[in-house]
Enzyme design. Sequence first.
Site, mmCIF file in Angstrom:
data_model
loop_
_atom_site.group_PDB
_atom_site.id
_atom_site.type_symbol
_atom_site.label_atom_id
_atom_site.label_comp_id
_atom_site.label_asym_id
_atom_site.label_seq_id
_atom_site.Cartn_x
_atom_site.Cartn_y
_atom_site.Cartn_z
ATOM 1 N N LYS A 111 0.833 -1.211 0.000
ATOM 2 C CA LYS A 111 0.000 0.000 0.000
ATOM 3 C C LYS A 111 0.866 1.259 0.000
ATOM 4 C CE LYS A 111 -4.173 -2.056 1.763
ATOM 5 N NZ LYS A 111 -4.714 -2.687 2.954
ATOM 6 N N LYS A 190 -2.913 -9.066 -10.157
ATOM 7 C CA LYS A 190 -4.053 -9.393 -9.289
ATOM 8 C C LYS A 190 -5.138 -8.329 -9.455
ATOM 9 C CE LYS A 190 -4.442 -8.131 -4.949
ATOM 10 N NZ LYS A 190 -4.428 -7.929 -3.505
ATOM 11 N N LYS A 193 -8.736 -3.044 -6.433
ATOM 12 C CA LYS A 193 -9.175 -1.650 -6.564
ATOM 13 C C LYS A 193 -7.971 -0.728 -6.652
ATOM 14 C CE LYS A 193 -11.880 -2.932 -3.457
ATOM 15 N NZ LYS A 193 -12.979 -3.466 -2.638
#
Length: 324
Positions: A111, A190, A193
Amino acid sequence: MKRILTGIQPTGTLHLGNYFGAMRPAIALQEEGEAFYFIADYHALTSVQDPARLREYNLGVALDFLACGLDPARASFFLQSDVPQVTELAWILTTVTPMGLLERAHSYKDKLAHGLPASAGLFTYPVLMAADILLYDSDVVPVGKDQKQHLEITRDLAVKFNETFGETFKLPQPRIQETTATVPGLDGQKMSKSYGNTIEIFADEKTMRKKIMSLVTDSTPVEAPKDPEGSNIVALYRLVASPEDVATMEREYRAGGVGYGDFKKRLFGAVWEFFAPMRQRREEILAEKGYVDDILAHGARQARASANHVMQRVRKAVGLREQP
Ligand code: TYM
């Protein structure tokens, strides 16, 4: 009876990765035991900081999950934040969490690499997830492969806690389905979002068609034979088409003479048809005013009862006063 638990973050509308990686296995498992399924809205606060959007996503995910077959008569379905005890457990667990364990978490590093600011919430995210799982004495946790490390962290924390304070927590098992562990997105990475490569389950026809037609392929010409292995069109088609139709597509790939555009159209048709009954169900649920709210309220009551029970055990184990 076996306790099955899983959570989904309300960070947008649900996509094929969520469905095949977690929702479909969870829906199948609701037959086999006592299911607790929830919407991880506390977790979503690490990335959604817009109250109107969070409310909208919460409701959307609830609607989508129910439309896909979550059966509220079998599973307790609730919002994570309706059981605030989970944050108490998360705090207690942080006190036995080695920093190194969190520093090694892939999802945190990932992230950050995708530009999310490093809040302490993002860093301790796996501890809240461990609390989600341990608070309900979960036995089985159906998830996609990207959650595997979080399950390992959960087990590590349960062991650490049990060693420190005596047997308190069950050790949960992840249930990761081999064939759908990682559903690829439009670009072959993958589906996620945060990568902007998703196909939403309940997108309208035009949007879904456009997305599927934008799937990334190599530049093999129409006439040339193509390799079905490693093709994201074929990988997605396998999820939604019959074995015969998949075999036909694979044969045509190898033979050459059919272009990627045709295969994509076929993929769109199959995805659209696969979700048709769920779209229908979604419309029915939408028409029933108050239905979703009632289910979530009922689920929250069941979840709170179970959570209180485990929290008494935890408070006693660490030496806090049991609540009256
Ligand atoms: P989340 O919201 O990112 O995803 C929800 C579920 O969908 C699965 N998934 C995928 N599976 C296969 N292929 C993909 N491309 C794909 N994308 C998503 C995820 O593996 C997940 O199972 N941290 C969790 C939410 C959570 C949770 C929990 C899960 C919070 N507490 C307790 C289980 C138990 C998450 O962010 O999932």
